[in-house]
Design a protein around this motif. Structure first.
Motif, PDB file in Angstrom:
ATOM      1  N   CYS A   9      30.899  63.895 -10.309  1.00 46.53           N
ATOM      2  CA  CYS A   9      31.331  63.405  -8.985  1.00 46.53           C
ATOM      3  C   CYS A   9      32.734  63.873  -8.623  1.00 46.53           C
ATOM      4  O   CYS A   9      33.410  63.230  -7.805  1.00 46.53           O
ATOM      5  CB  CYS A   9      31.279  61.883  -8.956  1.00 46.53           C
ATOM      6  SG  CYS A   9      29.732  61.165  -9.540  1.00 46.53           S
ATOM      7  N   GLY A  10      33.206  64.976  -9.216  1.00 47.09           N
ATOM      8  CA  GLY A  10      34.586  65.396  -9.001  1.00 47.09           C
ATOM      9  C   GLY A  10      34.918  65.695  -7.560  1.00 47.09           C
ATOM     10  O   GLY A  10      35.953  65.243  -7.036  1.00 47.09           O
ATOM     11  N   ASP A  11      34.060  66.442  -6.865  1.00 41.09           N
ATOM     12  CA  ASP A  11      34.350  66.796  -5.473  1.00 41.09           C
ATOM     13  C   ASP A  11      34.387  65.563  -4.581  1.00 41.09           C
ATOM     14  O   ASP A  11      35.233  65.455  -3.690  1.00 41.09           O
ATOM     15  CB  ASP A  11      33.295  67.787  -4.967  1.00 41.09           C
ATOM     16  CG  ASP A  11      33.393  69.131  -5.666  1.00 41.09           C
ATOM     17  OD1 ASP A  11      34.500  69.470  -6.135  1.00 41.09           O
ATOM     18  OD2 ASP A  11      32.367  69.828  -5.756  1.00 41.09           O
ATOM     19  N   GLY A  12      33.458  64.635  -4.810  1.00 38.43           N
ATOM     20  CA  GLY A  12      33.457  63.407  -4.015  1.00 38.43           C
ATOM     21  C   GLY A  12      34.671  62.550  -4.278  1.00 38.43           C
ATOM     22  O   GLY A  12      35.234  61.937  -3.351  1.00 38.43           O
ATOM     23  N   ILE A  13      35.115  62.480  -5.540  1.00 44.16           N
ATOM     24  CA  ILE A  13      36.312  61.707  -5.877  1.00 44.16           C
ATOM     25  C   ILE A  13      37.535  62.296  -5.169  1.00 44.16           C
ATOM     26  O   ILE A  13      38.357  61.565  -4.606  1.00 44.16           O
ATOM     27  CB  ILE A  13      36.517  61.686  -7.402  1.00 44.16           C
ATOM     28  CG1 ILE A  13      35.413  60.873  -8.075  1.00 44.16           C
ATOM     29  CG2 ILE A  13      37.883  61.103  -7.751  1.00 44.16           C
ATOM     30  CD1 ILE A  13      35.428  60.950  -9.586  1.00 44.16           C
ATOM     31  N   ALA A  14      37.645  63.627  -5.187  1.00 45.35           N
ATOM     32  CA  ALA A  14      38.809  64.267  -4.567  1.00 45.35           C
ATOM     33  C   ALA A  14      38.816  64.079  -3.057  1.00 45.35           C
ATOM     34  O   ALA A  14      39.844  63.729  -2.461  1.00 45.35           O
ATOM     35  CB  ALA A  14      38.833  65.748  -4.916  1.00 45.35           C
ATOM     36  N   ALA A  15      37.664  64.302  -2.414  1.00 46.29           N
ATOM     37  CA  ALA A  15      37.624  64.259  -0.953  1.00 46.29           C
ATOM     38  C   ALA A  15      37.605  62.843  -0.411  1.00 46.29           C
ATOM     39  O   ALA A  15      38.263  62.552   0.599  1.00 46.29           O
ATOM     40  CB  ALA A  15      36.389  65.017  -0.456  1.00 46.29           C
ATOM     41  N   THR A  16      36.889  61.939  -1.094  1.00 48.14           N
ATOM     42  CA  THR A  16      36.705  60.587  -0.551  1.00 48.14           C
ATOM     43  C   THR A  16      37.761  59.619  -1.057  1.00 48.14           C
ATOM     44  O   THR A  16      38.444  58.958  -0.267  1.00 48.14           O
ATOM     45  CB  THR A  16      35.299  60.060  -0.916  1.00 48.14           C
ATOM     46  OG1 THR A  16      34.310  60.993  -0.470  1.00 48.14           O
ATOM     47  CG2 THR A  16      35.052  58.710  -0.261  1.00 48.14           C
ATOM     48  N   LEU A  17      37.902  59.523  -2.379  1.00 57.16           N
ATOM     49  CA  LEU A  17      38.815  58.533  -2.942  1.00 57.16           C
ATOM     50  C   LEU A  17      40.279  58.965  -2.831  1.00 57.16           C
ATOM     51  O   LEU A  17      41.146  58.161  -2.473  1.00 57.16           O
ATOM     52  CB  LEU A  17      38.448  58.257  -4.395  1.00 57.16           C
ATOM     53  CG  LEU A  17      37.059  57.637  -4.624  1.00 57.16           C
ATOM     54  CD1 LEU A  17      36.826  57.403  -6.112  1.00 57.16           C
ATOM     55  CD2 LEU A  17      36.930  56.324  -3.852  1.00 57.16           C
ATOM     56  N   LYS A  47      40.390  70.952  -7.938  1.00 55.84           N
ATOM     57  CA  LYS A  47      40.661  72.116  -8.783  1.00 55.84           C
ATOM     58  C   LYS A  47      41.278  71.735 -10.127  1.00 55.84           C
ATOM     59  O   LYS A  47      41.084  72.427 -11.122  1.00 55.84           O
ATOM     60  CB  LYS A  47      41.598  73.082  -8.054  1.00 55.84           C
ATOM     61  CG  LYS A  47      40.978  73.794  -6.867  1.00 55.84           C
ATOM     62  CD  LYS A  47      41.969  74.786  -6.291  1.00 55.84           C
ATOM     63  CE  LYS A  47      41.356  75.570  -5.129  1.00 55.84           C
ATOM     64  NZ  LYS A  47      42.310  76.566  -4.582  1.00 55.84           N
ATOM     65  N   ALA A  48      42.034  70.653 -10.162  1.00 56.93           N
ATOM     66  CA  ALA A  48      42.763  70.284 -11.375  1.00 56.93           C
ATOM     67  C   ALA A  48      41.948  69.421 -12.329  1.00 56.93           C
ATOM     68  O   ALA A  48      42.387  69.194 -13.470  1.00 56.93           O
ATOM     69  CB  ALA A  48      44.052  69.543 -10.998  1.00 56.93           C
ATOM     70  N   PHE A  49      40.775  68.929 -11.922  1.00 59.02           N
ATOM     71  CA  PHE A  49      40.047  67.947 -12.728  1.00 59.02           C
ATOM     72  C   PHE A  49      39.642  68.459 -14.123  1.00 59.02           C
ATOM     73  O   PHE A  49      39.713  67.697 -15.092  1.00 59.02           O
ATOM     74  CB  PHE A  49      38.831  67.450 -11.961  1.00 59.02           C
ATOM     75  CG  PHE A  49      39.177  66.447 -10.891  1.00 59.02           C
ATOM     76  CD1 PHE A  49      40.427  65.863 -10.839  1.00 59.02           C
ATOM     77  CD2 PHE A  49      38.238  66.091  -9.931  1.00 59.02           C
ATOM     78  CE1 PHE A  49      40.749  64.942  -9.857  1.00 59.02           C
ATOM     79  CE2 PHE A  49      38.555  65.167  -8.951  1.00 59.02           C
ATOM     80  CZ  PHE A  49      39.808  64.593  -8.910  1.00 59.02           C
ATOM     81  N   PRO A  50      39.179  69.708 -14.296  1.00 65.52           N
ATOM     82  CA  PRO A  50      38.848  70.142 -15.670  1.00 65.52           C
ATOM     83  C   PRO A  50      40.028  70.047 -16.631  1.00 65.52           C
ATOM     84  O   PRO A  50      39.871  69.635 -17.791  1.00 65.52           O
ATOM     85  CB  PRO A  50      38.390  71.592 -15.465  1.00 65.52           C
ATOM     86  CG  PRO A  50      37.901  71.643 -14.059  1.00 65.52           C
ATOM     87  CD  PRO A  50      38.794  70.719 -13.301  1.00 65.52           C
TER      88      PRO A  50
END
Length: 551
Positions: free
Chosen positions: A139-147, A155-158
């Motif tokens: 859910c990385g993209d959703g966490i970045a854009a929504t939360l 980009k930094a999550f890994p």
């Protein structure tokens, strides 16, 4: 009982010795062998490391502000808020449980339990870390854009996940060393880690030289991963070399596991909820500032200034404050483990007094200097009102940190959890209302931090007084630090301007002002009958099980 004239096997004799030591240590608290160690020694080791770490961290923030700018620091702050939530949920309770149980096990002479506690800490952490990794990867993209409100953060999550895993190894070993009073290992690790971080992050940002703030946040965390690799390898090596007798295959009894989770679960829950609320504040703050009339870039820059420049500048004395508090915690846990109530009272009172005697005067000196220091190092102007509010927040945070740590050391973490979570929630609500007002803006955030921090500190202090019954002595513990702080604030405010007109550069004026403030502070303490170094040099009585010589 041993019967006269009968020979006993070595195993039976050994069992009698262990039982006798346990009975003497638990039933008769005075029949213990005392290992004496001063607060000044333990705190001095940590303070040297923390001061070096603080200086390196200050240089690190200057480097980040130069390459990333205020808006880049704002994006990094959003990513870091997600990292802090993961770190809190996976590590905060685990490390405190490891530190407390290792200190108590050493005090009771049950060194075999230390390996079992360490193995349990690693097992719990890696289980939690695996769950967090699965959620972020899915859910990385959703966490970045929504939360987080900014898709560039993904980009930094890994690298955030890699940093989390390595930080867990490092912090569990550090918590073990703190519990066993081996502060020098943690200091060495932190200083070396910061040096590697400055070198790696600086190299990556220097070669990038771009304006994509998501990539900049990714490179910062990539450099952090390199530094965490160094620290994890170093602490693993130190553990194997200095604690070869601790076996990770030692059996884990139910009582130890029950105590571990009794400590870890409330603290992990508190830290997770608190960091979730803090992260929500970091995400909502730019939005509420936009409601007050700022653009998104201006609001994000305001977040970067307060989190990456102004607050770290005012929190420079935390290196000394946290060193003293950390040095006292193992002794408090050990004293409570053998039922020495008077020793607990004395150490708790000494911790509260030391926070005031160090934190308040040092912050009072920084407040008049902060606007000029911010322009000199960060090229960012700060108003006097802004700095004064931040200074008050810093002082309250020192007291809140000390009283909360004392409650955790005494096994009252459930009460500390309620206080900290309630304060964080009230701060979020006040920030949401006040920051949207054009007349307040970012000052609403500072006022919310000040009021909720003060309330949390007072509640912690009341609980501490009720549970330990240590002498409050408000004039000595709070009045004296405030009096010294007021005198040093007046000195710095007047003489910094005077030295600035006499000297050719700001560096000489700063040096003369700080030197004069130090001399004035020593004189004030002497007039009030307080000698800080002698006060810290009083010996800590750290109880350990006796070695009986009758066999």
């Amino acid at each position: 009982m041993l019967q006269p004239g009968l020979q006993q096997s070595p195993a039976v004799l050994q069992s009698y010795r262990v039982r006798a030591r346990h009975i003497l240590a638990v039933k008769w608290g005075y029949a213990v062998r005392i290992q004496k160690k001063t607060v000044l020694y333990a705190a001095g080791v940590l303070a040297c490391g923390n001061l070096a770490l603080q200086a390196l961290g200050f240089f690190y923030r200057i480097l980040l502000s130069h390459f990333a700018g205020a808006e880049g620091l704002g994006v990094y702050r959003l990513v870091n808020s997600a990292y802090l939530v993961l770190n809190a949920g996976c590590l905060s309770g685990v490390t405190m449980a490891c530190s407390r149980l290792s200190a108590a096990s050493e005090a009771r002479g049950e060194s075999r339990r230390i390996g079992a506690v360490l193995r349990l800490a690693f097992s719990v952490f890696f289980t939690l870390c695996a769950g967090c990794t699965a959620i972020v990867l899915l859910c990385g993209d959703g966490i970045a854009a929504t939360l987080l409100g900014d898709g560039r953060c993904a980009k930094a999550f890994p690298f955030v996940l890699l940093c989390l895993a390595l930080t867990g190894v490092e912090n569990i070993f550090k918590s073990l060393f703190i519990g066993l009073d081996r502060m020098q290992y943690t200091a060495l690790s932190e200083v070396g880690e910061q040096l590697v971080r400055i070198l790696s992050v600086g190299t990556l940002l220097y070669h990038y030289q771009g304006q994509d703030y998501g990539t900049i946040a990714m490179l910062i965390f990539a450099g952090m991963v390199v530094s965490e690799v160094f620290s994890a390898l170093l602490l693993t090596r130190l553990f194997r070399r200095s604690m070869a007798g601790v076996s990770l295959t030692a059996p884990l009894d139910r009582a130890t596991a029950r105590q571990f989770f009794f400590i870890a679960l409330p603290l992990s829950g508190s830290a997770l909820i608190g960091n979730l609320i803090g992260s929500a504040g970091a995400v909502l703050l730019p939005q509420r500032l936009m409601t007050a009339g700022l653009t998104y870039e201006q609001a994000l820059a305001a977040l970067g200034v307060i989190s990456g420049m102004a607050m770290p500048l005012l929190l420079l004395p935390s290196a000394l404050v946290s060193s003293v508090c950390t040095a006292l915690l193992p002794a408090i846990t050990a004293a409570q483990a053998v039922g020495s109530a008077k020793r607990v009272q004395g150490l708790a009172g000494r911790a509260v007094s030391t926070v005031g005697l160090i934190g308040v005067p040092a912050t009072a000196v920084l407040i008049p200097l902060a606007p000029r220091l911010s322009e000199l190092f960060f090229r960012q102007p700060l108003t006097e009102e802004y700095v004064a509010l931040l200074g008050a927040v810093a002082i309250i945070s020192y007291y809140q940190m000390a009283t909360g740590s004392l409650l955790n050391a005494l096994g009252l973490q459930h009460l500390s959890v309620v206080t900290s979570v309630s304060a964080e929630l009230c701060q979020l609500l006040l920030m949401y209302r006040w920051c949207a007002r054009p007349t307040l803006g970012i000052y609403g955030y500072l006022l919310a931090m000040l009021l909720t921090g003060t309330a949390a500190f007072l509640i912690n202090l009341c609980i501490l007084c009720c549970k330990t019954r240590f002498a409050l002595r408000p004039v000595r513990r709070f009045g004296v630090p405030l009096l010294c702080g007021a005198a040093l604030f007046g000195w710095t405010r007047v003489f910094f301007r005077a030295f600035g007109t006499l000297c050719q550069g700001d560096v000489a004026a700063l040096a003369l002002t700080v030197l004069g403030a130090c001399v004035l502070y020593v004189l004030l303490l002497r007039l009030l009958g307080i000698r800080l170094l002698r006060y810290l040099s009083r010996r800590i009585e750290k109880p350990q099980l006796p070695r009986l010589c009758m066999w």
